[in-house]
Motif scaffolding. Structure first.
Motif, PDB file in Angstrom:
ATOM      1  N   LEU A 124       0.826  -1.213   0.000  1.00 50.89           N
ATOM      2  CA  LEU A 124       0.000   0.000   0.000  1.00 50.89           C
ATOM      3  C   LEU A 124       0.853   1.252   0.000  1.00 50.89           C
ATOM      4  CD1 LEU A 124      -2.350  -1.238   2.879  1.00 50.89           C
ATOM      5  CD2 LEU A 124      -3.004  -1.062   0.462  1.00 50.89           C
ATOM      6  N   ASP A 125       0.509   2.167  -0.880  1.00 41.88           N
ATOM      7  CA  ASP A 125       1.090   3.501  -0.859  1.00 41.88           C
ATOM      8  C   ASP A 125       0.388   4.256   0.282  1.00 41.88           C
ATOM      9  OD1 ASP A 125       2.157   6.008  -1.966  1.00 41.88           O
ATOM     10  OD2 ASP A 125       0.118   6.340  -2.676  1.00 41.88           O
ATOM     11  N   TYR A 126       0.938   5.404   0.708  1.00 39.15           N
ATOM     12  CA  TYR A 126       0.269   6.115   1.800  1.00 39.15           C
ATOM     13  C   TYR A 126      -0.585   7.311   1.308  1.00 39.15           C
ATOM     14  CZ  TYR A 126      -0.840   8.457   6.094  1.00 39.15           C
ATOM     15  OH  TYR A 126      -1.557   9.046   7.111  1.00 39.15           O
ATOM     16  N   ILE A 133      -5.607  13.432  -0.013  1.00 39.76           N
ATOM     17  CA  ILE A 133      -4.643  14.513  -0.272  1.00 39.76           C
ATOM     18  C   ILE A 133      -5.150  15.797   0.401  1.00 39.76           C
ATOM     19  CG2 ILE A 133      -3.681  16.006  -2.095  1.00 39.76           C
ATOM     20  CD1 ILE A 133      -2.336  13.261  -2.032  1.00 39.76           C
ATOM     21  N   VAL A 134      -4.292  16.392   1.219  1.00 39.15           N
ATOM     22  CA  VAL A 134      -4.633  17.654   1.894  1.00 39.15           C
ATOM     23  C   VAL A 134      -3.523  18.675   1.636  1.00 39.15           C
ATOM     24  CG1 VAL A 134      -6.026  16.575   3.717  1.00 39.15           C
ATOM     25  CG2 VAL A 134      -3.563  16.811   4.054  1.00 39.15           C
ATOM     26  N   ASP A 135      -3.811  19.929   1.961  1.00 38.24           N
ATOM     27  CA  ASP A 135      -2.835  20.991   1.655  1.00 38.24           C
ATOM     28  C   ASP A 135      -1.545  20.885   2.470  1.00 38.24           C
ATOM     29  OD1 ASP A 135      -4.408  22.074  -0.263  1.00 38.24           O
ATOM     30  OD2 ASP A 135      -5.296  23.624   1.029  1.00 38.24           O
ATOM     31  N   VAL A 247       9.492  22.384   2.039  1.00 39.69           N
ATOM     32  CA  VAL A 247      10.552  21.430   1.689  1.00 39.69           C
ATOM     33  C   VAL A 247      10.599  20.350   2.773  1.00 39.69           C
ATOM     34  CG1 VAL A 247      12.985  21.183   1.074  1.00 39.69           C
ATOM     35  CG2 VAL A 247      11.846  23.363   0.698  1.00 39.69           C
ATOM     36  N   GLU A 248      10.667  19.079   2.333  1.00 37.31           N
ATOM     37  CA  GLU A 248      10.752  17.976   3.296  1.00 37.31           C
ATOM     38  C   GLU A 248      12.035  17.183   3.061  1.00 37.31           C
ATOM     39  OE1 GLU A 248       6.425  16.130   4.164  1.00 37.31           O
ATOM     40  OE2 GLU A 248       7.033  16.089   2.079  1.00 37.31           O
ATOM     41  N   ASN A 249      12.649  16.747   4.161  1.00 41.45           N
ATOM     42  CA  ASN A 249      13.832  15.882   4.070  1.00 41.45           C
ATOM     43  C   ASN A 249      13.397  14.459   4.423  1.00 41.45           C
ATOM     44  OD1 ASN A 249      16.227  14.531   4.282  1.00 41.45           O
ATOM     45  ND2 ASN A 249      17.260  16.108   5.496  1.00 41.45           N
ATOM     46  N   TYR A 258       4.625  22.502  -4.008  1.00 45.17           N
ATOM     47  CA  TYR A 258       4.159  23.803  -4.520  1.00 45.17           C
ATOM     48  C   TYR A 258       2.636  23.892  -4.537  1.00 45.17           C
ATOM     49  CZ  TYR A 258       3.931  21.044  -8.831  1.00 45.17           C
ATOM     50  OH  TYR A 258       3.675  20.061  -9.760  1.00 45.17           O
ATOM     51  N   ARG A 259       1.966  22.947  -3.867  1.00 44.81           N
ATOM     52  CA  ARG A 259       0.495  22.943  -3.824  1.00 44.81           C
ATOM     53  C   ARG A 259      -0.050  24.268  -3.287  1.00 44.81           C
ATOM     54  NH1 ARG A 259      -3.376  19.270  -4.216  1.00 44.81           N
ATOM     55  NH2 ARG A 259      -1.912  17.539  -4.425  1.00 44.81           N
ATOM     56  N   ASN A 260       0.655  24.841  -2.303  1.00 45.59           N
ATOM     57  CA  ASN A 260       0.150  26.074  -1.679  1.00 45.59           C
ATOM     58  C   ASN A 260       0.842  27.330  -2.219  1.00 45.59           C
ATOM     59  OD1 ASN A 260      -1.379  24.378   0.023  1.00 45.59           O
ATOM     60  ND2 ASN A 260       0.426  24.062   1.317  1.00 45.59           N
ATOM     61  N   GLY A 288       5.751  14.372  -8.432  1.00 42.04           N
ATOM     62  CA  GLY A 288       4.640  13.732  -7.716  1.00 42.04           C
ATOM     63  C   GLY A 288       3.442  14.672  -7.781  1.00 42.04           C
ATOM     64  N   ARG A 289       2.515  14.512  -6.863  1.00 39.76           N
ATOM     65  CA  ARG A 289       1.297  15.338  -6.900  1.00 39.76           C
ATOM     66  C   ARG A 289       1.586  16.712  -6.292  1.00 39.76           C
ATOM     67  NH1 ARG A 289      -3.822  11.538  -5.523  1.00 39.76           N
ATOM     68  NH2 ARG A 289      -4.839  13.478  -6.156  1.00 39.76           N
ATOM     69  N   LYS A 290       1.747  17.679  -7.162  1.00 34.17           N
ATOM     70  CA  LYS A 290       2.117  19.049  -6.761  1.00 34.17           C
ATOM     71  C   LYS A 290       3.352  19.033  -5.865  1.00 34.17           C
ATOM     72  CE  LYS A 290      -1.728  21.242  -8.416  1.00 34.17           C
ATOM     73  NZ  LYS A 290      -1.776  20.492  -9.682  1.00 34.17           N
ATOM     74  N   LEU A 292       7.820  18.390  -6.235  1.00 41.46           N
ATOM     75  CA  LEU A 292       9.022  18.013  -6.989  1.00 41.46           C
ATOM     76  C   LEU A 292       9.852  17.135  -6.065  1.00 41.46           C
ATOM     77  CD1 LEU A 292       9.933  21.529  -8.482  1.00 41.46           C
ATOM     78  CD2 LEU A 292       8.688  19.664  -9.602  1.00 41.46           C
ATOM     79  N   GLU A 293      10.255  15.972  -6.557  1.00 45.17           N
ATOM     80  CA  GLU A 293      10.982  15.049  -5.683  1.00 45.17           C
ATOM     81  C   GLU A 293      12.412  14.890  -6.185  1.00 45.17           C
ATOM     82  OE1 GLU A 293       8.090  12.794  -3.526  1.00 45.17           O
ATOM     83  OE2 GLU A 293       7.426  11.994  -5.443  1.00 45.17           O
ATOM     84  N   ILE A 294      13.342  15.019  -5.277  1.00 45.12           N
ATOM     85  CA  ILE A 294      14.761  14.952  -5.634  1.00 45.12           C
ATOM     86  C   ILE A 294      15.299  13.633  -5.100  1.00 45.12           C
ATOM     87  CG2 ILE A 294      17.038  15.995  -5.185  1.00 45.12           C
ATOM     88  CD1 ILE A 294      14.194  18.287  -4.946  1.00 45.12           C
TER      89      ILE A 294
HETATM   90  O1  LIG Z   1       4.397   7.657  -1.871  1.00 46.82           O
HETATM   91  P1  LIG Z   1       3.400   8.413  -1.068  1.00 46.82           P
HETATM   92  O2  LIG Z   1       3.140   7.819   0.278  1.00 46.82           O
HETATM   93  O3  LIG Z   1       2.134   8.668  -1.832  1.00 46.82           O
HETATM   94  O4  LIG Z   1       4.085   9.838  -0.814  1.00 46.82           O
HETATM   95  C1  LIG Z   1       4.219  10.761  -1.887  1.00 46.82           C
HETATM   96  C2  LIG Z   1       4.327  12.169  -1.349  1.00 46.82           C
HETATM   97  O5  LIG Z   1       3.234  12.316  -0.457  1.00 46.82           O
HETATM   98  C3  LIG Z   1       3.150  13.529   0.295  1.00 46.82           C
HETATM   99  O6  LIG Z   1       2.752  14.576  -0.556  1.00 46.82           O
HETATM  100  C4  LIG Z   1       1.462  14.416  -1.128  1.00 46.82           C
HETATM  101  O7  LIG Z   1       0.474  14.398  -0.082  1.00 46.82           O
HETATM  102  C5  LIG Z   1       0.382  15.641   0.666  1.00 46.82           C
HETATM  103  C6  LIG Z   1      -0.631  15.419   1.777  1.00 46.82           C
HETATM  104  O8  LIG Z   1      -1.876  15.037   1.302  1.00 46.82           O
HETATM  105  C7  LIG Z   1      -0.014  16.784  -0.280  1.00 46.82           C
HETATM  106  O9  LIG Z   1      -0.078  17.997   0.429  1.00 46.82           O
HETATM  107  C8  LIG Z   1       1.017  16.877  -1.407  1.00 46.82           C
HETATM  108  O10 LIG Z   1       0.604  17.845  -2.354  1.00 46.82           O
HETATM  109  C9  LIG Z   1       1.181  15.519  -2.109  1.00 46.82           C
HETATM  110  O11 LIG Z   1       2.246  15.581  -3.045  1.00 46.82           O
HETATM  111  C10 LIG Z   1       4.467  13.826   0.978  1.00 46.82           C
HETATM  112  O12 LIG Z   1       4.406  15.042   1.652  1.00 46.82           O
HETATM  113  C11 LIG Z   1       5.598  13.792  -0.013  1.00 46.82           C
HETATM  114  O13 LIG Z   1       6.812  14.042   0.637  1.00 46.82           O
HETATM  115  C12 LIG Z   1       5.626  12.392  -0.619  1.00 46.82           C
HETATM  116  O14 LIG Z   1       6.719  12.280  -1.509  1.00 46.82           O
END
Ligand SMILES: O=P(O)(O)OC[C@H]1O[C@H](O[C@H]2O[C@H](CO)[C@@H](O)[C@H](O)[C@H]2O)[C@H](O)[C@@H](O)[C@@H]1O
Length: 385
Positions: A124-126, A133-135, A247-249, A258-260, A288-290, A292-294
């Motif tokens: 399962l993906d998360y 999906i939330v902001d 930015v997340e590490n 960049y969603r927001n 990914g969904r809004k 950019l993944e490095i």
């Molecule tokens: O592989 P996943 O478990 O699907 O993780 C992918 C990315 O998920 C998160 O970002 C996404 O969900 C956020 C919360 O709903 C949303 O705000 C964001 O726009 C989505 O891209 C997570 O924060 C990323 O670091 C993951 O790479």
């Protein structure tokens, strides 16, 4: 587990020359679709010959187009009459899309027939699969009802979460000890020890999980930790003037959300990431969904993580095993591809919008994922009764 050559050396020692020879372009300039091995579309990019002006890089290399199409429009935007008409159109195209990707709920009888006398393994993906999906990425909580559905699934089938987030973060969000966890798009796997025998001492560590149980840690991108840390700090510094950028590490990879961010500022986000990445030829960008993944340029992804876990569990190369992978994102396509190409199990795409996929089935959103997981458990209980 014996780590075969494909597993033991995921680090591509000369990523630039490999990518150059494949595509004739620098790896940093590859968008996800172009870097993920899906070259059949014939898409090809050229390196701009002139010295690019500000924002020219990201316009010419396709990043901006990929950013715009990276996530379906939010429901809250569908308010006024005109857009409702557009929503109807979407429904019609969704129904015809479902001919190619039938609902896993409506196809449950077929799936369960095929699963008879087989051992199911659930992946399962998360984000977007177990949680909506939330902001704010820090508030992507999983509903308790979903947690209990996943807990029940894990009672009957080996179950793993494979996420783009760091392993610690996704464990914190899911909070179930009975699962296996793979973070950083599969580059950080905590798996079982039982079937694992390897002399790959560089990537493997024997460890203990939260309960003190012995586990194996497989971290094929370990050498990139300092580099990711450095890039993370640069990204934080350089995006701090962009309102809404986050930015997340994730330890083995980093994300820039960049969603927001106001859409007019997306090119600035992209250019900022581009400017940093050009100094790191051993890192690449995926979409990914809004976000950019490095990531490190290594031959490892969620698909490899699925293969790795199946092997660790003693479930690979067996006709009586049926892996099911449920995910919503581009990075999940690597796992769908592995299942499709190996003609084993089912990829299930979670999407409320039509999109091309290597999955076999679809589910509209996390609430349908929950229904599907519950159906699996009900079926298994009935089988065992
Ligand atoms: O592989 P996943 O478990 O699907 O993780 C992918 C990315 O998920 C998160 O970002 C996404 O969900 C956020 C919360 O709903 C949303 O705000 C964001 O726009 C989505 O891209 C997570 O924060 C990323 O670091 C993951 O790479």
């Amino acid at each position: 587990m014996e780590l075969k050559s494909s597993h033991s050396s995921p680090v591509l020692t000369d990523p630039i020359s490999i990518n150059k020879s494949r595509l004739g372009i620098h790896p940093n300039l590859l968008s996800y679709a172009q870097s993920g091995g899906s070259l059949s579309s014939g898409k090809c990019m050229t390196i701009p010959r002139k010295k690019p002006g500000k924002l020219d890089d990201v316009r010419s290399n396709g990043w901006l187009d990929a950013m715009k199409s990276s996530s379906p429009p939010r429901k809250k935007l569908i308010k006024d009459f005109n857009i409702e008409v557009a929503a109807d159109d979407i429904d019609i195209s969704y129904c015809s899309w479902m001919i190619k990707y039938p609902s896993a709920l409506k196809s449950f009888e077929k799936i369960s027939k095929n699963a008879k006398n087989k051992k199911i393994a659930v992946f399962l993906d998360y984000d977007g699969t177990l949680s909506p999906i939330v902001d704010d990425p820090d508030r992507a909580f999983m509903p308790d009802t979903m947690r209990s559905a996943v807990r029940d699934v894990a009672k009957y089938f080996p179950t793993a979460i494979i996420s783009g987030r760091s392993r610690d973060k996704v464990y914190e969000l899911v909070g179930l000890t009975e699962l296996y966890y793979a973070g950083s798009h599969g580059m950080d796997i905590m798996g079982p020890v039982s079937h694992t025998e390897s002399d790959d001492h560089t990537n493997f560590t024997r460890s203990t999980d939260q309960q003190g149980k012995e586990v194996n840690l497989f971290q094929p991108a370990r050498e990139f930790i300092p580099m990711i840390d450095e890039v993370f700090k640069n990204l934080v510094e350089n995006t701090k003037g962009i309102k809404g950028a986050i930015v997340e590490n994730h330890k083995f990879c980093a994300s820039v959300h960049y969603r927001n961010v106001e859409e007019k500022n997306w090119p600035t986000v992209a250019q900022c990431v581009h400017d940093i990445l050009k100094d790191y030829p051993r890192l690449r960008l995926t979409h990914g969904r809004k976000v950019l993944e490095i990531r490190p340029v290594i031959d490892w992804n969620k698909g490899k993580a699925v293969e790795f876990l199946l092997e660790s569990l003693g479930l690979s190369d067996r006709d009586d095993v049926l892996p099911i992978y449920i995910g919503d994102d581009k990075s999940d396509e690597d796992a769908f591809r592995v299942l499709r190409e190996g003609s084993r199990g089912y990829g299930i795409l979670v999407s409320s919008m039509p999109k091309e996929s290597k999955a076999f089935y679809s589910l509209r959103d996390p609430s349908e994922v929950k229904k599907f997981l519950k159906a699996l458990v009900r079926w298994k209980k009935f089988e065992e009764a």
